[in-house]
Design a protein around this motif. Sequence first.
Motif, PDB file in Angstrom:
ATOM      1  N   GLU A   7       0.850  -1.184   0.000  1.00  0.00           N
ATOM      2  CA  GLU A   7       0.000   0.000   0.000  1.00  0.00           C
ATOM      3  C   GLU A   7       0.888   1.236   0.000  1.00  0.00           C
ATOM      4  OE1 GLU A   7      -3.348   0.401   2.407  1.00  0.00           O
ATOM      5  OE2 GLU A   7      -4.113  -1.592   1.926  1.00  0.00           O
ATOM      6  N   HIS A   8       0.533   2.199  -0.851  1.00  0.00           N
ATOM      7  CA  HIS A   8       1.303   3.436  -0.914  1.00  0.00           C
ATOM      8  C   HIS A   8       0.389   4.627  -0.738  1.00  0.00           C
ATOM      9  CE1 HIS A   8       5.206   1.906  -2.102  1.00  0.00           C
ATOM     10  NE2 HIS A   8       4.605   1.094  -2.947  1.00  0.00           N
ATOM     11  N   GLU A   9       0.878   5.611   0.010  1.00  0.00           N
ATOM     12  CA  GLU A   9       0.125   6.861   0.040  1.00  0.00           C
ATOM     13  C   GLU A   9       0.503   7.641  -1.214  1.00  0.00           C
ATOM     14  OE1 GLU A   9       0.163  10.805   2.675  1.00  0.00           O
ATOM     15  OE2 GLU A   9      -0.793   9.068   3.625  1.00  0.00           O
ATOM     16  N   MET A  10      -0.510   8.065  -1.959  1.00  0.00           N
ATOM     17  CA  MET A  10      -0.255   8.764  -3.215  1.00  0.00           C
ATOM     18  C   MET A  10      -1.204   9.946  -3.347  1.00  0.00           C
ATOM     19  SD  MET A  10       0.476   5.530  -5.768  1.00  0.00           S
ATOM     20  CE  MET A  10       1.544   6.385  -6.890  1.00  0.00           C
ATOM     21  N   GLU A  11      -0.835  10.828  -4.271  1.00  0.00           N
ATOM     22  CA  GLU A  11      -1.700  11.981  -4.544  1.00  0.00           C
ATOM     23  C   GLU A  11      -2.403  11.739  -5.877  1.00  0.00           C
ATOM     24  OE1 GLU A  11       0.207  15.848  -4.101  1.00  0.00           O
ATOM     25  OE2 GLU A  11      -0.927  16.545  -5.841  1.00  0.00           O
ATOM     26  N   HIS A  20      -4.443   8.824 -12.791  1.00  0.00           N
ATOM     27  CA  HIS A  20      -3.002   8.936 -12.536  1.00  0.00           C
ATOM     28  C   HIS A  20      -2.734   9.415 -11.111  1.00  0.00           C
ATOM     29  CE1 HIS A  20      -2.025   8.263 -16.789  1.00  0.00           C
ATOM     30  NE2 HIS A  20      -3.219   8.812 -16.986  1.00  0.00           N
ATOM     31  N   PHE A  21      -1.796   8.727 -10.476  1.00  0.00           N
ATOM     32  CA  PHE A  21      -1.442   9.010  -9.085  1.00  0.00           C
ATOM     33  C   PHE A  21       0.070   9.215  -8.983  1.00  0.00           C
ATOM     34  CE2 PHE A  21      -5.297   6.545  -9.178  1.00  0.00           C
ATOM     35  CZ  PHE A  21      -6.108   7.120  -8.221  1.00  0.00           C
ATOM     36  N   LYS A  24       3.424   9.210  -6.192  1.00  0.00           N
ATOM     37  CA  LYS A  24       3.897   8.866  -4.847  1.00  0.00           C
ATOM     38  C   LYS A  24       4.268  10.141  -4.083  1.00  0.00           C
ATOM     39  CE  LYS A  24       5.436   4.149  -5.574  1.00  0.00           C
ATOM     40  NZ  LYS A  24       6.581   3.213  -5.668  1.00  0.00           N
ATOM     41  N   THR A  25       4.028  10.087  -2.787  1.00  0.00           N
ATOM     42  CA  THR A  25       4.310  11.270  -1.964  1.00  0.00           C
ATOM     43  C   THR A  25       5.543  11.034  -1.095  1.00  0.00           C
ATOM     44  OG1 THR A  25       2.847  10.429  -0.267  1.00  0.00           O
ATOM     45  CG2 THR A  25       1.888  11.974  -1.837  1.00  0.00           C
ATOM     46  N   ASP A  26       6.333  10.008  -1.453  1.00  0.00           N
ATOM     47  CA  ASP A  26       7.506   9.698  -0.651  1.00  0.00           C
ATOM     48  C   ASP A  26       8.747  10.443  -1.136  1.00  0.00           C
ATOM     49  OD1 ASP A  26       7.902   8.463  -3.034  1.00  0.00           O
ATOM     50  OD2 ASP A  26       8.092   6.438  -2.234  1.00  0.00           O
ATOM     51  N   GLY A  27       8.531  11.437  -2.046  1.00  0.00           N
ATOM     52  CA  GLY A  27       9.665  12.214  -2.532  1.00  0.00           C
ATOM     53  C   GLY A  27      10.185  11.723  -3.874  1.00  0.00           C
ATOM     54  N   THR A  28       9.712  10.542  -4.328  1.00  0.00           N
ATOM     55  CA  THR A  28      10.209  10.026  -5.613  1.00  0.00           C
ATOM     56  C   THR A  28       9.427  10.625  -6.790  1.00  0.00           C
ATOM     57  OG1 THR A  28       8.669   8.169  -5.624  1.00  0.00           O
ATOM     58  CG2 THR A  28      10.821   7.809  -4.566  1.00  0.00           C
ATOM     59  N   PHE A  29       8.239  11.148  -6.504  1.00  0.00           N
ATOM     60  CA  PHE A  29       7.336  11.707  -7.537  1.00  0.00           C
ATOM     61  C   PHE A  29       7.006  10.683  -8.630  1.00  0.00           C
ATOM     62  CE2 PHE A  29       9.825  15.243  -5.781  1.00  0.00           C
ATOM     63  CZ  PHE A  29       8.803  15.951  -5.179  1.00  0.00           C
ATOM     64  N   GLU A  30       7.194   9.415  -8.296  1.00  0.00           N
ATOM     65  CA  GLU A  30       6.892   8.345  -9.249  1.00  0.00           C
ATOM     66  C   GLU A  30       5.387   8.317  -9.527  1.00  0.00           C
ATOM     67  OE1 GLU A  30       7.052   3.531  -9.205  1.00  0.00           O
ATOM     68  OE2 GLU A  30       8.478   4.577  -7.906  1.00  0.00           O
ATOM     69  N   GLN A  31       5.029   8.145 -10.798  1.00  0.00           N
ATOM     70  CA  GLN A  31       3.604   8.138 -11.142  1.00  0.00           C
ATOM     71  C   GLN A  31       3.144   6.750 -11.574  1.00  0.00           C
ATOM     72  OE1 GLN A  31       2.213  11.222 -13.741  1.00  0.00           O
ATOM     73  NE2 GLN A  31       3.530  12.771 -12.787  1.00  0.00           N
ATOM     74  N   LEU A  32       1.859   6.485 -11.245  1.00  0.00           N
ATOM     75  CA  LEU A  32       1.259   5.207 -11.619  1.00  0.00           C
ATOM     76  C   LEU A  32      -0.118   5.482 -12.191  1.00  0.00           C
ATOM     77  CD1 LEU A  32       1.976   3.065  -8.448  1.00  0.00           C
ATOM     78  CD2 LEU A  32       2.850   2.592 -10.751  1.00  0.00           C
ATOM     79  N   ALA A  33      -0.537   4.607 -13.132  1.00  0.00           N
ATOM     80  CA  ALA A  33      -1.865   4.749 -13.712  1.00  0.00           C
ATOM     81  C   ALA A  33      -2.729   3.576 -13.268  1.00  0.00           C
ATOM     82  CB  ALA A  33      -1.769   4.781 -15.233  1.00  0.00           C
ATOM     83  N   ALA A  34      -3.953   3.878 -12.780  1.00  0.00           N
ATOM     84  CA  ALA A  34      -4.870   2.832 -12.342  1.00  0.00           C
ATOM     85  C   ALA A  34      -6.041   2.777 -13.317  1.00  0.00           C
ATOM     86  CB  ALA A  34      -5.381   3.132 -10.931  1.00  0.00           C
ATOM     87  N   ASP A  35      -6.505   1.563 -13.591  1.00  0.00           N
ATOM     88  CA  ASP A  35      -7.648   1.461 -14.510  1.00  0.00           C
ATOM     89  C   ASP A  35      -8.962   1.630 -13.751  1.00  0.00           C
ATOM     90  OD1 ASP A  35      -8.091  -0.909 -13.212  1.00  0.00           O
ATOM     91  OD2 ASP A  35      -7.500  -2.177 -14.911  1.00  0.00           O
ATOM     92  N   LYS A  36     -10.032   1.604 -14.514  1.00  0.00           N
ATOM     93  CA  LYS A  36     -11.343   1.883 -13.923  1.00  0.00           C
ATOM     94  C   LYS A  36     -11.720   0.884 -12.832  1.00  0.00           C
ATOM     95  CE  LYS A  36     -15.822   3.591 -14.630  1.00  0.00           C
ATOM     96  NZ  LYS A  36     -16.644   4.462 -15.437  1.00  0.00           N
ATOM     97  N   ALA A  37     -11.356  -0.401 -13.056  1.00  0.00           N
ATOM     98  CA  ALA A  37     -11.712  -1.426 -12.059  1.00  0.00           C
ATOM     99  C   ALA A  37     -11.095  -1.094 -10.705  1.00  0.00           C
ATOM    100  CB  ALA A  37     -11.243  -2.797 -12.527  1.00  0.00           C
ATOM    101  N   ALA A  38      -9.878  -0.554 -10.723  1.00  0.00           N
ATOM    102  CA  ALA A  38      -9.186  -0.255  -9.475  1.00  0.00           C
ATOM    103  C   ALA A  38      -9.776   0.962  -8.759  1.00  0.00           C
ATOM    104  CB  ALA A  38      -7.698  -0.029  -9.739  1.00  0.00           C
ATOM    105  N   VAL A  39     -10.281   1.907  -9.519  1.00  0.00           N
ATOM    106  CA  VAL A  39     -10.740   3.157  -8.878  1.00  0.00           C
ATOM    107  C   VAL A  39     -12.257   3.228  -8.695  1.00  0.00           C
ATOM    108  CG1 VAL A  39      -8.793   4.538  -9.710  1.00  0.00           C
ATOM    109  CG2 VAL A  39     -10.888   4.422 -11.080  1.00  0.00           C
ATOM    110  N   SER A  40     -12.992   2.283  -9.318  1.00  0.00           N
ATOM    111  CA  SER A  40     -14.451   2.472  -9.395  1.00  0.00           C
ATOM    112  C   SER A  40     -15.105   2.734  -8.042  1.00  0.00           C
ATOM    113  CB  SER A  40     -15.099   1.286 -10.104  1.00  0.00           C
ATOM    114  OG  SER A  40     -14.808   0.114  -9.393  1.00  0.00           O
TER     115      SER A  40
END
Lengths: 190, 310
Positions: A69-73, A83-84, A86-102
Amino acid sequence: MATYSTNEFKSGLKVLLEGDPCSIVENEFVKPGKGQAFNRVKLKNLKTGRVWERTFKSGESLEAADVMEHEMEYLYTDGEYWHFMKTDGTFEQLAADKAAVSDSLPWLKETDKVSVTLWNEVPIAVTPANFVELEVVETDPGLKGDTAQGGSKPATLSTGAVVKVPLFINTGEIVRVDTRTGEYQNRAKQ
Amino acid sequence: MSLLRFRNDLLAAVRAYFRESDTLEVSTPLIRPWGTPEPHLQNLVVQSGGQSLFLQTSPEFAMKVLLARYRQDIYQICAAVRAEELGARHDLEFQMLEWYRVDIGLMDLAEDVRAFWRRVGEALAAHHELPGWQSDIEMVSYAGVFEAYLQCDPHTADIRQLQEKAHGLGIRHLAGDASRADWLDALFATAIEPGLTAPTLVFGYPACQSALAEIDQDSSGVAVSRRFELFANGLELANAYQELTDPQALYQRFAQFNVRRLQEGREFVAVDEALMDAMQSMPRSAGIALGVDRLAMAWLAADSISQVRP
């Protein structure tokens, strides 16, 4: 891959069952007086959020699930992906599909912090904060002088969610909502 | 009042109950040269001087030896030890109350259990809060509760029907070659036992679950075991039999148990020779084993056995 035996099953452990990542909720040893022992286990399917009840042979093992689990913006959606960052300073971005966010869509507001569940590094679920503040974009006009007691009315929020609010809430105001119950809490300061 | 006081008063009330009916308290060895061959009870074996000795899973065999020898109503409060049983409702070692009465039938024993429940409960309720105790025990048939909770007849349903019911309930620990008794047990433990919150005696178990009880035919000609179990607060508390008195029948059950053990990859357990000798003169009798920790859990409405241990 690591495996866990029924006697290691405890609340919060992440395992694979029927191909899906699950989190163990409860594990109970059952032994009918003259019958075969088994474990009755409640598992939350992390993809669907549904809780399964299954029995296991005592001593049976399940494969561990690589779940983080990651805290993200929350940044934005392009319509297909959300699109999210990471808030851990890496600014890494991830994309979640509709199933994940619905499930969290009614509460997802840009720049809000959320918890993103990753399975094998892929987002499978997004959990909003317990309380979010959202703008009322549409509701029947409020009644002057009306107080907290009295009825309620539906209000559409900026995310599209519809919640019941007290009669004195007006369009343009910010309200605080409990995302676990979908209930209005109070009027937020602007 | 303290848990220590509660456990003391519970045992005192139990002893008072048996004193009135001139039931003699006995003490049999915890360590014996024989264990139980029952397929789903696992013996804890200890070594002494090169000999393997068995911590008793219940005082049943040793008490039956006394029963045959003295033909007297007897009871015992003792530790019982069962390997591999650990959980909220289980511990490797627990306190058991077991009693036998000579020349009575199973229904007489059921009345005895109801009187025990009422009298011991009343004695305790005078000084302790017993949220899980009520004075009456319901009596229901195994077939009746099965019908009520699972809408099927446990005596006549074919094994495929039982499997389908089980799968619908998330029961996945039994292999395809599991026995009818296994499916029934798993269904009962999953769908029925948690619902038996009021004190309930369940009688008329299917013949395939007779353990060491006599087998009989009920009024409709179905073979049922002369056995009942007591449940309360969703917990199995006690198990009672019209005891087998035929040595040959007992020997056959033990042989079947061992076949089952070997099929399940368990060790063979030698027949209890002292018990087999005693079977030559076993009187007609009925007996019951009751978990004292479980009884305390039920009456105190506790969720775990550790909560009722001082």
